[in-house]
Scaffold this motif. Structure first.
Motif, PDB file in Angstrom:
ATOM      1  N   ARG A 119      35.617  97.536  96.524  1.00  0.00           N
ATOM      2  CA  ARG A 119      37.024  97.277  96.839  1.00  0.00           C
ATOM      3  C   ARG A 119      37.547  98.313  97.813  1.00  0.00           C
ATOM      4  N   PRO A 120      37.296  98.122  99.093  1.00  0.00           N
ATOM      5  CA  PRO A 120      37.776  99.121 100.050  1.00  0.00           C
ATOM      6  C   PRO A 120      39.303  99.256  99.987  1.00  0.00           C
ATOM      7  N   GLY A 121      39.758 100.506 100.005  1.00  0.00           N
ATOM      8  CA  GLY A 121      41.193 100.754  99.922  1.00  0.00           C
ATOM      9  C   GLY A 121      41.839 100.902 101.295  1.00  0.00           C
ATOM     10  N   TRP A 122      41.012 101.223 102.311  1.00  0.00           N
ATOM     11  CA  TRP A 122      41.549 101.489 103.653  1.00  0.00           C
ATOM     12  C   TRP A 122      40.637 100.829 104.657  1.00  0.00           C
ATOM     13  N   ARG A 123      41.177 100.469 105.818  1.00  0.00           N
ATOM     14  CA  ARG A 123      40.347  99.685 106.712  1.00  0.00           C
ATOM     15  C   ARG A 123      39.353 100.511 107.522  1.00  0.00           C
ATOM     16  N   ASP A 124      39.336 101.829 107.295  1.00  0.00           N
ATOM     17  CA  ASP A 124      38.320 102.631 107.970  1.00  0.00           C
ATOM     18  C   ASP A 124      37.008 102.664 107.170  1.00  0.00           C
ATOM     19  N   PHE A 125      36.850 101.789 106.195  1.00  0.00           N
ATOM     20  CA  PHE A 125      35.641 101.849 105.368  1.00  0.00           C
ATOM     21  C   PHE A 125      34.420 101.387 106.166  1.00  0.00           C
ATOM     22  N   SER A 126      33.253 101.770 105.667  1.00  0.00           N
ATOM     23  CA  SER A 126      32.032 101.387 106.351  1.00  0.00           C
ATOM     24  C   SER A 126      31.138 100.631 105.378  1.00  0.00           C
ATOM     25  N   LEU A 127      30.417  99.649 105.895  1.00  0.00           N
ATOM     26  CA  LEU A 127      29.548  98.836 105.034  1.00  0.00           C
ATOM     27  C   LEU A 127      28.164  99.445 104.897  1.00  0.00           C
ATOM     28  N   GLU A 128      27.885 100.442 105.760  1.00  0.00           N
ATOM     29  CA  GLU A 128      26.513 100.951 105.812  1.00  0.00           C
ATOM     30  C   GLU A 128      26.036 101.529 104.489  1.00  0.00           C
ATOM     31  N   LEU A 135      29.419  89.875 100.843  1.00  0.00           N
ATOM     32  CA  LEU A 135      30.263  88.755 101.276  1.00  0.00           C
ATOM     33  C   LEU A 135      31.723  89.137 101.062  1.00  0.00           C
ATOM     34  N   PRO A 136      32.558  88.986 102.078  1.00  0.00           N
ATOM     35  CA  PRO A 136      33.992  89.263 101.853  1.00  0.00           C
ATOM     36  C   PRO A 136      34.590  88.252 100.876  1.00  0.00           C
ATOM     37  N   TYR A 137      35.558  88.728 100.102  1.00  0.00           N
ATOM     38  CA  TYR A 137      36.286  87.871  99.163  1.00  0.00           C
ATOM     39  C   TYR A 137      37.761  88.045  99.458  1.00  0.00           C
ATOM     40  N   GLY A 138      38.469  86.925  99.624  1.00  0.00           N
ATOM     41  CA  GLY A 138      39.893  87.008  99.939  1.00  0.00           C
ATOM     42  C   GLY A 138      40.707  86.947  98.668  1.00  0.00           C
ATOM     43  N   CYS A 146      33.011  81.558  98.369  1.00  0.00           N
ATOM     44  CA  CYS A 146      33.578  82.916  98.328  1.00  0.00           C
ATOM     45  C   CYS A 146      32.880  83.777  97.278  1.00  0.00           C
ATOM     46  N   LEU A 147      31.719  83.327  96.763  1.00  0.00           N
ATOM     47  CA  LEU A 147      31.009  84.103  95.748  1.00  0.00           C
ATOM     48  C   LEU A 147      29.605  84.465  96.237  1.00  0.00           C
ATOM     49  N   ASN A 148      29.102  85.561  95.716  1.00  0.00           N
ATOM     50  CA  ASN A 148      27.791  86.067  96.143  1.00  0.00           C
ATOM     51  C   ASN A 148      27.113  86.669  94.922  1.00  0.00           C
ATOM     52  N   SER A 149      26.670  85.810  94.009  1.00  0.00           N
ATOM     53  CA  SER A 149      26.267  86.313  92.693  1.00  0.00           C
ATOM     54  C   SER A 149      25.036  87.212  92.751  1.00  0.00           C
ATOM     55  N   ALA A 150      24.210  87.048  93.772  1.00  0.00           N
ATOM     56  CA  ALA A 150      23.012  87.887  93.849  1.00  0.00           C
ATOM     57  C   ALA A 150      23.315  89.252  94.478  1.00  0.00           C
ATOM     58  N   GLY A 151      24.474  89.398  95.062  1.00  0.00           N
ATOM     59  CA  GLY A 151      24.805  90.667  95.720  1.00  0.00           C
ATOM     60  C   GLY A 151      26.186  91.134  95.321  1.00  0.00           C
ATOM     61  N   ARG A 152      26.939  91.574  96.324  1.00  0.00           N
ATOM     62  CA  ARG A 152      28.287  92.077  96.067  1.00  0.00           C
ATOM     63  C   ARG A 152      29.301  91.299  96.863  1.00  0.00           C
ATOM     64  N   VAL A 153      30.515  91.229  96.345  1.00  0.00           N
ATOM     65  CA  VAL A 153      31.607  90.789  97.202  1.00  0.00           C
ATOM     66  C   VAL A 153      32.383  92.026  97.646  1.00  0.00           C
ATOM     67  N   ILE A 154      32.943  91.932  98.859  1.00  0.00           N
ATOM     68  CA  ILE A 154      33.843  92.971  99.354  1.00  0.00           C
ATOM     69  C   ILE A 154      35.242  92.434  99.087  1.00  0.00           C
ATOM     70  N   ASP A 155      35.851  92.922  98.040  1.00  0.00           N
ATOM     71  CA  ASP A 155      37.178  92.439  97.645  1.00  0.00           C
ATOM     72  C   ASP A 155      38.200  93.035  98.606  1.00  0.00           C
ATOM     73  N   CYS A 156      38.783  92.201  99.452  1.00  0.00           N
ATOM     74  CA  CYS A 156      39.629  92.705 100.551  1.00  0.00           C
ATOM     75  C   CYS A 156      41.097  92.821 100.173  1.00  0.00           C
ATOM     76  N   ARG A 157      41.441  92.621  98.899  1.00  0.00           N
ATOM     77  CA  ARG A 157      42.859  92.513  98.572  1.00  0.00           C
ATOM     78  C   ARG A 157      43.629  93.823  98.666  1.00  0.00           C
ATOM     79  N   GLN A 158      42.904  94.970  98.719  1.00  0.00           N
ATOM     80  CA  GLN A 158      43.656  96.221  98.919  1.00  0.00           C
ATOM     81  C   GLN A 158      43.888  96.514 100.386  1.00  0.00           C
ATOM     82  N   LEU A 159      43.241  95.738 101.251  1.00  0.00           N
ATOM     83  CA  LEU A 159      43.537  95.870 102.686  1.00  0.00           C
ATOM     84  C   LEU A 159      44.748  94.987 102.951  1.00  0.00           C
ATOM     85  N   ASN A 160      45.883  95.415 102.412  1.00  0.00           N
ATOM     86  CA  ASN A 160      47.043  94.514 102.431  1.00  0.00           C
ATOM     87  C   ASN A 160      48.225  95.131 103.156  1.00  0.00           C
ATOM     88  N   ARG A 161      47.920  95.790 104.277  1.00  0.00           N
ATOM     89  CA  ARG A 161      49.003  96.456 105.025  1.00  0.00           C
ATOM     90  C   ARG A 161      49.291  95.743 106.338  1.00  0.00           C
TER      91      ARG A 161
END
Ligand SMILES: Cc1cc2nc3c(=O)[nH]c(=O)nc-3n(C[C@H](O)[C@H](O)[C@H](O)COP(=O)(O)OP(=O)(O)OC[C@H]3O[C@@H](n4cnc5c(N)ncnc54)[C@H](O)[C@@H]3O)c2cc1C
Ligand SMILES: NC(=O)c1ccc[n+]([C@@H]2O[C@H](COP(=O)([O-])OP(=O)(O)OC[C@H]3O[C@@H](n4cnc5c(N)ncnc54)[C@H](OP(=O)(O)O)[C@@H]3O)[C@@H](O)[C@H]2O)c1
Lengths: 435, 251
Positions: A19-28, A35-38, A47-62
């Protein structure tokens, strides 16, 4: 780990998430497939990626910038349409395209290249996106627009979240001089009457939409309510209504609650309640017109814990006979439900490489999940849609076969070049691996 | 007291998840905001966001609040930038690895310095100013962890417990000047501070819920706030367990 769901699956699934909190995050530094999740307003598994991770974008809400003169809004990808409306409506602007719920995020809207009731006039959201930033798993940050990285711009619009994670986007809004819409309602009996009403309205009305009775048979077959609307020329601007969510469906309905009789009764009541407005011109706030279901939280629970399927397709305008046949099959299956929405799409081309919208007749409906019976009916509908050169909407899909997907989206191979090598989704695995 | 639109609000630790949610409430109410934090880029992100939401200018100041030597200049700058502050909020804090602290005095000192000393220092400077102007509020985010020391996080707990005692005294001192001091004791909040925790139970609150509780309680000029409300009862029990029993528990 967290609970994540899509709109059609009632129970939330355990799903690993970041759950990235700021948009300067890195995926590396994040491991596994991504997979991004809105906001999970897609119905199926896209919008699901059960074998991996979702990037929950809801804190990028600025919000980042709002040019109140030009109507250009730049914000982070997790900002919801609800939040945008709160800011822009009082300033005399509106969303260029909006789906039937305001609880979607900007990133999710772009990734499905969403359409609205104004598709015949304004096309998809992708046409109104000026630029965005795409984060790739190798650490690159791509500024995408029709001029800069145009291939990634076009692959990401409607790209189902597979090309990378959008961190922010900028869009052009449309001016309004009032927060109300003027709506005219008419009744139709049969698809031909619908086509006539729709064709007659396209020139002069920004919004058209019809509700179709998917259970009525005999001489009530294909009856419905047609609505056309424009933003009011006067009436003043009232701030967007805060979603106070007065109503909520607190539990999953038991299976028996949703049956042939209750659905028939509902549809008949709805038909007659709307028929009363026929021929009248009503002025209403934009909220109930665009988002009639948003007032009832968790309305999807009426389908019980087995959830439901939504099926949305477009067939070319010339294939009216197939459209008729499709509707007959839906009615005779007895699986149709309350919410069936019919709209004629226009010719405004989307910049998206894999976008669903195209000219033709579009029908979206909910079908109760009755296990293999529902799946069989849907496969049969797919055969007809394919034969007519039509297409099915991935955002609503949970079951289409790999073969059907590849027939609908032959450009998927060209698109695959732009997929981020570390990105995947349950949907993508299903339709590219399955038969 | 009713919230009056257009108040001057200073937020220390403005990039905290709870502070962000609180700042949006003040922006929506039309207040003027001055945000203090250590990360320049993130402060700018917040300035932009709150500016769009409120249609007003929002100010920020970059400062590492653990550098106590810089506090007098910082407070002077704040005074110059905003002459009519009605509420000061203190959100900054760190949650350390307790076991690491048990091995490292430096780590322990960092916690005491950021969570307690830095706030005590800022309050010392600010209290003398506000005691001359009535109706000011000082709202400080502590934690339920300060109510009783537990083996699993007593360094953090101590920093918050010391803060609570300091605030009790300050409240007592400033009361006659009409100045309000509020101690906020949240339970578990789902924020970056607790990113490593599994959050599958009902005790976790959202930053929005906690911010809204703080906003309302500050307007009502409460002395102390447990948020969400049920922590008040949980901590009542925990505080009253006899020490001979408590010391045997695995908490
Ligand atoms: C009641 C209702 C009515 C609807 N009406 C319409 C309609 O009229 N028209 C229409 O087109 N759709 C409609 N939809 C569908 C909905 O608009 C789309 O599914 C939308 O994409 C959901 O957005 P979301 O933010 O919830 O994204 P999610 O559903 O969480 O994700 C959707 C896709 O976006 C991707 N994504 C999310 N965030 C990002 C990001 N930051 N970067 C890159 N990719 C990202 C995800 O990976 C996924 O592929 C409706 C849905 C509901 C529930
Ligand atoms: N989360 C919980 O469960 C919980 C429970 C009870 C109490 N609290 C308290 O609530 C407050 C807010 O925390 P949170 O949960 O919102 O977590 P958070 O988002 O991690 O916020 C902590 C903030 O403190 C800032 N900070 C730390 N050291 C600083 C320094 N030296 N100078 C300036 N700023 C500094 C951080 O700034 P950066 O952004 O630059 O890192 C960060 O913004 C804290 O006081 C915390 O102790 C939290």
């Amino acid at each position: 780990m967290g609970k994540y769901r899509s709109w059609g699956y009632s129970p939330a699934q355990d799903q690993a998430a970041v759950r990235p909190g700021w948009r300067d995050f890195s995926l590396e530094s994040i491991e596994g497939s991504l997979l991004p999740y809105g906001n999970g307003r897609s119905y199926g598994d896209s919008c699901l990626n059960s074998a991996g991770r979702v990037i929950d974008c809801r804190q990028l809400n600025r919000f980042i910038a709002f040019d109140r003169e030009q109507g250009i809004l730049r914000c982070e990808a997790g900002v919801s349409f609800e939040a945008i409306l709160e800011v822009i409506v009082p300033a005399g602007w509106f969303l260029p395209v909006t789906p039937g719920t305001k609880f979607v995020t900007v990133g999710g809207a772009i990734a499905n290249d969403i359409h609205g009731k104004n598709h015949h006039r304004d096309g998809t959201i992708g046409r109104h996106v000026r630029n965005f930033e795409l984060l790739r798993s190798d650490g690159q940050k791509l500024l995408c627009s029709p001029e800069s990285n145009p291939e990634f711009f076009s692959a990401t619009i409607g790209g189902l979240g597979l090309t990378g994670c959008i961190s922010w986007a900028e869009m052009q809004l449309i001016p309004i001089s009032s927060s109300t819409v003027d709506v005219e309602t008419s009744v139709f009996h049969g698809l031909d009457e619908f086509y006539e009403l729709s064709a007659a309205a396209h020139e002069d009305y920004q919004y058209t939409i019809a509700w179709l009775d998917c259970v009525a048979e005999g001489d009530r077959f294909a009856r419905g309510i047609f609505m056309k609307a424009n933003h009011s020329a006067g009436g003043g601007i009232h701030p967007a209504k805060k979603s106070s969510l007065p109503l909520s469906v607190p539990i999953n309905f038991p299976k028996w609650a949703l049956n042939k009789y209750s659905v028939k009764a509902f549809n008949t009541c709805y038909f007659y309640s709307q028929k009363r407005h026929a021929g009248t011109n009503t002025r209403q706030q934009f909220d109930p017109f665009f988002y009639p279901l948003d007032g009832i939280e968790n309305w999807n629970r009426i389908y019980g814990k087995d959830g439901f399927f939504q099926y949305q397709f477009i067939v070319p305008g010339s294939e009216k006979l197939v459209m008729d046949e499709l509707l007959r099959q839906i009615v005779s299956s007895g699986l149709g439900s309350f919410l069936a929405v019919l709209k004629e799409f226009g010719a405004k081309k989307s910049p998206g490489m894999l976008s669903f919208p195209r000219p033709g007749i579009c029908l979206a409906l909910d079908l109760a999940n009755r296990g293999t019976r529902t799946l069989r009916v849907l496969d049969e509908l797919d055969q007809l849609v394919m034969k007519a050169g039509g297409i099915v909407y991935p955002a609503k899909d949970n079951r289409m076969s790999g073969g059907a997907f590849r027939a609908y989206y032959p450009q998927y191979e060209a698109f695959s070049r732009y997929i981020d090598p570390r990105f995947s989704s349950d949907f993508w695995k299903r339709v590219t691996n399955g038969t | 007291m009713e919230h009056k639109s257009g108040e001057g609000i200073v937020v220390f630790g403005a990039t905290s998840a709870v502070a962000q949610a609180l700042a949006r409430l003040h922006a929506a109410a039309g207040d003027s905001l001055l945000l203090v934090g250590r990360n320049e880029q993130r402060l700018q992100d917040l300035v932009n966001d709150l500016g769009v939401r409120s249609g007003q200018d929002v100010q920020s100041l970059q400062a590492d609040l653990a550098h106590i030597d810089g506090h007098p200049d910082l407070v002077n700058t704040i005074n110059e930038r905003m002459d009519n502050v009605s509420k000061y909020y203190f959100f900054h804090g760190i949650l350390p690895d307790q076991q690491h602290c048990e091995r490292s005095w430096a780590a322990t000192f960092d916690v005491l310095n950021t969570n307690f000393l830095s706030i005590a220092s800022l309050l010392t400077l600010i209290a003398n100013r506000v005691s001359e102007e009535s109706n000011r509020s000082l709202v400080i985010v502590s934690s339920v962890a300060g109510d009783r020391g537990r083996q699993s996080n007593y360094v953090y707990g101590t920093s918050k417990g010391a803060l609570n005692t300091f605030l009790e005294g300050l409240r007592n001192r400033l009361h006659k000047h009409g100045c309000h001091v509020m101690t906020v004791k949240p339970g578990f909040i789902d924020t970056p501070m607790t990113a490593a925790f599994s959050k599958q139970n009902f005790m976790w609150a959202t930053p929005e819920k906690v911010a809204s509780d703080i906003y309302k309680a500050a307007n009502k000029r409460k002395d102390q706030l447990y948020t969400p409300w049920f922590w008040r009862y949980i901590m009542f029990v925990i505080r009253h367990l006899p020490e001979p029993i408590f010391k045997r528990l695995d908490l």
